[in-house]
Every structure is written in structure tokens, then in C-alpha cells.
Design a protein around this motif. Structure first.
Motif, PDB file in Angstrom:
ATOM      1  N   LEU A 101       1.021  -1.092   0.186  1.00 54.10           N
ATOM      2  CA  LEU A 101       0.096   0.011  -0.031  1.00 54.10           C
ATOM      3  C   LEU A 101       0.886   0.619  -0.292  1.00 54.10           C
ATOM      4  CD1 LEU A 101      -3.083  -1.504   2.564  1.00 54.10           C
ATOM      5  CD2 LEU A 101      -3.112  -1.455  -0.340  1.00 54.10           C
ATOM      6  N   GLU A 102       2.266   0.859  -0.656  1.00 47.59           N
ATOM      7  CA  GLU A 102       2.804   2.286  -0.679  1.00 47.59           C
ATOM      8  C   GLU A 102       2.509   3.241  -1.503  1.00 47.59           C
ATOM      9  OE1 GLU A 102       7.726   3.436  -1.253  1.00 47.59           O
ATOM     10  OE2 GLU A 102       6.940   1.718  -1.601  1.00 47.59           O
ATOM     11  N   GLY A 103       2.128   5.219  -0.764  1.00 50.22           N
ATOM     12  CA  GLY A 103       1.610   5.677  -1.377  1.00 50.22           C
ATOM     13  C   GLY A 103      -0.145   6.092  -0.882  1.00 50.22           C
ATOM     14  N   LYS A 104      -0.669   5.021  -0.604  1.00 50.16           N
ATOM     15  CA  LYS A 104      -1.997   4.921  -0.493  1.00 50.16           C
ATOM     16  C   LYS A 104      -2.292   5.943   0.831  1.00 50.16           C
ATOM     17  CE  LYS A 104      -2.862   2.142  -3.938  1.00 50.16           C
ATOM     18  NZ  LYS A 104      -3.498   2.636  -5.206  1.00 50.16           N
ATOM     19  N   ASN A 105      -3.826   6.415   0.122  1.00 52.33           N
ATOM     20  CA  ASN A 105      -3.827   6.826   2.015  1.00 52.33           C
ATOM     21  C   ASN A 105      -5.517   6.696   2.165  1.00 52.33           C
ATOM     22  OD1 ASN A 105      -2.173   8.984   1.822  1.00 52.33           O
ATOM     23  ND2 ASN A 105      -3.547   9.915  -0.169  1.00 52.33           N
ATOM     24  N   ALA A 106      -5.497   6.243   3.236  1.00 45.92           N
ATOM     25  CA  ALA A 106      -6.320   5.088   4.521  1.00 45.92           C
ATOM     26  C   ALA A 106      -6.970   5.734   5.806  1.00 45.92           C
ATOM     27  CB  ALA A 106      -6.359   3.814   4.589  1.00 45.92           C
ATOM     28  N   ILE A 107      -8.490   5.710   5.099  1.00 48.69           N
ATOM     29  CA  ILE A 107      -9.335   6.189   6.015  1.00 48.69           C
ATOM     30  C   ILE A 107     -10.207   5.088   6.684  1.00 48.69           C
ATOM     31  CG2 ILE A 107     -11.688   7.746   7.334  1.00 48.69           C
ATOM     32  CD1 ILE A 107     -11.145   9.113   4.794  1.00 48.69           C
ATOM     33  N   ILE A 108      -9.924   4.488   8.435  1.00 46.23           N
ATOM     34  CA  ILE A 108     -10.535   4.338   8.889  1.00 46.23           C
ATOM     35  C   ILE A 108     -11.108   4.527  10.002  1.00 46.23           C
ATOM     36  CG2 ILE A 108     -10.289   2.067  10.221  1.00 46.23           C
ATOM     37  CD1 ILE A 108      -7.762   1.831   9.313  1.00 46.23           C
ATOM     38  N   ARG A 111      -3.022  -1.723  11.654  1.00 42.59           N
ATOM     39  CA  ARG A 111      -1.359  -1.729  12.030  1.00 42.59           C
ATOM     40  C   ARG A 111      -0.535  -2.435  10.324  1.00 42.59           C
ATOM     41  NH1 ARG A 111      -3.633  -2.655  16.816  1.00 42.59           N
ATOM     42  NH2 ARG A 111      -3.751  -4.745  16.749  1.00 42.59           N
ATOM     43  N   ALA A 112      -1.803  -3.200  10.108  1.00 35.02           N
ATOM     44  CA  ALA A 112      -1.561  -3.798   8.833  1.00 35.02           C
ATOM     45  C   ALA A 112      -1.197  -2.273   7.497  1.00 35.02           C
ATOM     46  CB  ALA A 112      -2.725  -4.867   8.489  1.00 35.02           C
ATOM     47  N   PHE A 113      -2.471  -1.995   7.506  1.00 35.43           N
ATOM     48  CA  PHE A 113      -2.508  -0.841   6.225  1.00 35.43           C
ATOM     49  C   PHE A 113      -0.586  -0.145   6.474  1.00 35.43           C
ATOM     50  CE2 PHE A 113      -7.105  -0.207   4.930  1.00 35.43           C
ATOM     51  CZ  PHE A 113      -7.281  -1.027   4.582  1.00 35.43           C
ATOM     52  N   ALA A 114      -1.212   0.296   7.805  1.00 30.08           N
ATOM     53  CA  ALA A 114       0.796   0.926   7.845  1.00 30.08           C
ATOM     54  C   ALA A 114       1.652  -0.193   7.602  1.00 30.08           C
ATOM     55  CB  ALA A 114       0.650   1.458   9.510  1.00 30.08           C
ATOM     56  N   ARG A 115       2.163  -0.773   8.140  1.00 28.87           N
ATOM     57  CA  ARG A 115       2.889  -1.927   7.484  1.00 28.87           C
ATOM     58  C   ARG A 115       3.276  -2.359   6.228  1.00 28.87           C
ATOM     59  NH1 ARG A 115       1.074  -7.432   8.720  1.00 28.87           N
ATOM     60  NH2 ARG A 115      -0.153  -7.126   7.142  1.00 28.87           N
ATOM     61  N   GLU A 116       2.283  -1.730   5.882  1.00 26.88           N
ATOM     62  CA  GLU A 116       2.699  -1.982   3.929  1.00 26.88           C
ATOM     63  C   GLU A 116       2.985  -0.436   3.404  1.00 26.88           C
ATOM     64  OE1 GLU A 116       2.532  -4.721   2.477  1.00 26.88           O
ATOM     65  OE2 GLU A 116       2.472  -6.029   4.411  1.00 26.88           O
ATOM     66  N   GLY A 117       2.810   0.416   4.368  1.00 29.52           N
ATOM     67  CA  GLY A 117       3.618   1.670   3.460  1.00 29.52           C
ATOM     68  C   GLY A 117       2.025   2.367   3.444  1.00 29.52           C
ATOM     69  N   ALA A 118       0.637   2.183   3.681  1.00 24.48           N
ATOM     70  CA  ALA A 118       0.035   3.457   3.884  1.00 24.48           C
ATOM     71  C   ALA A 118       0.163   3.915   5.088  1.00 24.48           C
ATOM     72  CB  ALA A 118      -1.448   2.813   3.483  1.00 24.48           C
ATOM     73  N   ARG A 119      -1.030   5.634   4.368  1.00 21.66           N
ATOM     74  CA  ARG A 119      -0.637   7.044   5.262  1.00 21.66           C
ATOM     75  C   ARG A 119      -1.839   6.630   6.220  1.00 21.66           C
ATOM     76  NH1 ARG A 119      -0.050  13.545   3.399  1.00 21.66           N
ATOM     77  NH2 ARG A 119       0.252  13.755   5.894  1.00 21.66           N
ATOM     78  N   VAL A 120      -2.052   6.630   7.753  1.00 22.41           N
ATOM     79  CA  VAL A 120      -3.801   6.231   8.204  1.00 22.41           C
ATOM     80  C   VAL A 120      -4.408   7.024   8.018  1.00 22.41           C
ATOM     81  CG1 VAL A 120      -4.774   4.021   9.299  1.00 22.41           C
ATOM     82  CG2 VAL A 120      -2.545   3.776   8.006  1.00 22.41           C
ATOM     83  N   PHE A 121      -5.378   7.503   8.153  1.00 19.92           N
ATOM     84  CA  PHE A 121      -6.394   8.489   8.997  1.00 19.92           C
ATOM     85  C   PHE A 121      -7.257   7.347   9.559  1.00 19.92           C
ATOM     86  CE2 PHE A 121      -4.251  10.606   5.544  1.00 19.92           C
ATOM     87  CZ  PHE A 121      -3.851  12.146   5.974  1.00 19.92           C
ATOM     88  N   LEU A 122      -7.042   8.057  11.460  1.00 16.30           N
ATOM     89  CA  LEU A 122      -7.927   6.999  12.286  1.00 16.30           C
ATOM     90  C   LEU A 122      -9.610   8.110  12.338  1.00 16.30           C
ATOM     91  CD1 LEU A 122      -5.039   5.426  14.343  1.00 16.30           C
ATOM     92  CD2 LEU A 122      -6.515   4.143  12.313  1.00 16.30           C
ATOM     93  N   ALA A 123     -10.216   7.430  12.242  1.00 14.00           N
ATOM     94  CA  ALA A 123     -11.874   8.448  12.375  1.00 14.00           C
ATOM     95  C   ALA A 123     -12.830   7.682  13.893  1.00 14.00           C
ATOM     96  CB  ALA A 123     -12.409   8.684  11.567  1.00 14.00           C
ATOM     97  N   GLY A 124     -12.738   7.925  14.708  1.00 16.18           N
ATOM     98  CA  GLY A 124     -13.842   7.904  15.143  1.00 16.18           C
ATOM     99  C   GLY A 124     -14.595   9.133  16.460  1.00 16.18           C
ATOM    100  N   ARG A 125     -14.786   8.704  17.337  1.00 18.43           N
ATOM    101  CA  ARG A 125     -15.877   9.051  18.545  1.00 18.43           C
ATOM    102  C   ARG A 125     -14.478   9.559  19.648  1.00 18.43           C
ATOM    103  NH1 ARG A 125     -22.200   7.845  19.404  1.00 18.43           N
ATOM    104  NH2 ARG A 125     -20.989   5.757  19.567  1.00 18.43           N
ATOM    105  N   ALA A 130      -5.271  -5.601   3.573  1.00 18.56           N
ATOM    106  CA  ALA A 130      -4.059  -5.032   2.845  1.00 18.56           C
ATOM    107  C   ALA A 130      -4.325  -5.273   1.813  1.00 18.56           C
ATOM    108  CB  ALA A 130      -3.018  -5.656   4.040  1.00 18.56           C
ATOM    109  N   PHE A 131      -4.664  -6.305   1.366  1.00 15.78           N
ATOM    110  CA  PHE A 131      -4.179  -7.456   0.424  1.00 15.78           C
ATOM    111  C   PHE A 131      -5.368  -6.289  -0.043  1.00 15.78           C
ATOM    112  CE2 PHE A 131      -6.480 -10.808  -2.239  1.00 15.78           C
ATOM    113  CZ  PHE A 131      -5.038 -11.144  -3.022  1.00 15.78           C
ATOM    114  N   ALA A 132      -6.846  -7.053  -0.222  1.00 15.12           N
ATOM    115  CA  ALA A 132      -7.717  -6.234  -0.867  1.00 15.12           C
ATOM    116  C   ALA A 132      -8.058  -5.263  -1.273  1.00 15.12           C
ATOM    117  CB  ALA A 132      -9.367  -6.773   0.383  1.00 15.12           C
ATOM    118  N   ALA A 133      -6.874  -4.256  -0.162  1.00 11.67           N
ATOM    119  CA  ALA A 133      -6.993  -2.354  -0.421  1.00 11.67           C
ATOM    120  C   ALA A 133      -5.431  -2.597  -1.601  1.00 11.67           C
ATOM    121  CB  ALA A 133      -6.787  -2.139   0.265  1.00 11.67           C
TER     122      ALA A 133
END
Length: 249
Positions: free
Chosen positions: A3-10, A23-37, A225-228
């Protein structure tokens, strides 16, 4: 990295499933944006993965749209969107003893939040020419052997989300957007230690599988991570079956 270079919202990124995927997304190189209450749980995960945390109610249209716009303004794109917030379901009570509110609440919560978050991401993905929207749950097997387990409205909820996923996949495919569900037979890791029915539920999950092993949180993260990733570029409009044979396609 997948996922290098990908931006993900969870959405729901501070929970057990959301944090495993993060954790899996970050390990695979994604920039992760966590959203919640709940900022405390989000920030705890964000520190672990060098991610970003924002307080967002996935049932609030204005908050969801504003956050998606902010992510694009900061990162340039939304490549992956996954919503794993709590469906607020009530389990353990027979249907005939449930209130209408308790039964239907998870359906309303899941459809409302997934509609809002998917729509917000899709509007940006359409302009980009691609992206991936992931759901979690999948269709649920019904078996007479499960008559002792009262699941309330969650089975109807999963079926409704799958119907939405199919419609989204059809409407968004022309824009290069893939829409998928990850389906397990239940994750024992998510059952709290000390819960009185934990062993009973765990056995009910394992007995359905062909391998005697159920998906773990780590498995969910790895498959997400694979699916994305672009390696799964031909997979859309379907479930990824992680039930270890509990559901035979």
C-alpha cells in the motif's frame, strides 16, 4: 510494500478490528487516518503506527464530509475507506423478547454510517479515477444447530450491508472504484475475557470451520491490506471468504 503511497481512512480505527487493520495498512506503507468518537483510543493507535487521529461521528453527515475533505486537502487523495464502527447490536436475547428498537438499531446504524462514509469517499475517488471501499461482516450462515445463539438484528444488518455493497460496486465500478466485504465466521479475539458465554461462543465459531481454526484480528488486517492493494485489482462486488470453510461458496 502493498500500500505504499496510499491514503486510508478507517472509521472505528480505535477498536479491535479497526486497529488491527490500521497496523496492517501502516506496515504495508499506507498513510492511515483514524476516525472515531473516542480520541483516547484513536490516539493510542495513531502513536503506534505514526498515523493521524480525528474525532468523527460516522453517523453525522457534516462531520463525515468535512473530515473526508480535510484528508484530501492534507494528503491529496482518499485511496481506501473502511468503516468498522460498532453496530450497537444486542445479542443473547430471543427475538420474541426483544424490543423493536433493540432489534432494528444495528440495521439503522450500519446502513446510515456506511452510506455516509462510502459516499464521502466515493465522491473523491470518482474524481481520482479509482479507490477501494471495504466493509466488514458479510452474509451470515443460518443453521438449525445455532438455535441456542440469539444474534438479535446483527444477521439482518450484515445482509443489508451486503446489499448496499453490491449496489455500490455496480454504480462505482465504471470509475475504477472497487467495493468489497471481508467475511469471517466470528473472531474469538474480540470476545472479552471473562465474558460468561465466551467459551460457548468460541466453540460455536470453531465447530463450524473445516480447519478447526477461526480468523484472528491479525488475519483480518492482512487480508484487508491485500484486498485494498493493486494486487487485488480484479476483485470487486464480492465477499472475501475468511470463514475457514464455515461458509462454502
Amino acid at each position: 510494500m502493498l500500500l505504499e503511497g496510499k491514503n486510508a481512512i478507517i472509521y472505528g480505527g480505535g477498536g479491535s478490528v479497526g486497529s488491527a487493520v490500521a497496523r496492517a495498512f501502516a506496515r504495508e506503507g499506507a498513510r492511515v487516518f483514524l476516525a472515531g468518537r473516542t480520541m483516547a483510543t484513536l490516539e493510542k493507535v495513531a502513536v503506534q503506527i505514526d498515523g493521524h487521529a480525528a474525532q468523527v461521528d460516522a453517523l453525522d453527515e457534516d462531520q463525515v464530509n468535512a473530515h473526508a475533505d480535510a484528508v484530501v486537502a492534507q494528503a491529496g487523495s482518499i485511496d481506501i475507506s473502511m468503516n468498522v464502527i460498532s453496530d450497537t447490536d444486542v445479542q443473547g436475547t430471543p427475538m420474541v423478547e426483544m424490543t423493536l428498537d433493540d432489534y432494528i438499531r444495528p440495521v439503522i446504524t450500519a446502513l446510515s454510517s456506511k452510506f455516509l462514509t462510502s459516499r464521502a469517499a466515493a465522491r473523491h475517488m470518482m474524481k481520482q479515477g479509482g479507490g477501494v471501499i471495504l466493509a466488514f461482516g458479510g452474509s451470515v450462515e443460518r443453521s438449525p444447530l445455532m438455535h441456542d445463539y440469539n444474534f438479535g438484528g446483527i444477521q439482518v444488518t450484515f445482509d443489508a450491508v451486503e446489499s448496499m455493497r453490491r449496489q455500490l460496486a455496480i454504480e462505482l465500478g465504471r470509475y475504477g472504484i472497487r467495493v468489497l466485504s471481508l467475511r469471517t465466521s466470528g473472531i474469538i479475539d474480540t470476545i472479552p475475557e471473562g465474558y460468561e458465554n465466551r467459551d460457548k461462543i468460541a466453540r460455536s465459531i470453531l465447530v463450524q470451520t473445516l480447519t478447526g481454526k477461526a480468523a484472528t484480528l491479525e488475519d483480518v488486517g492482512n487480508v484487508a491490506a491485500f484486498a485494498a492493494s493493486d494486487q487485488a485489482r480484479t476483485i470487486t462486488g464480492t465477499e472475501i471468504n475468511m470463514t475457514a470453510g464455515a461458509a462454502l461458496d
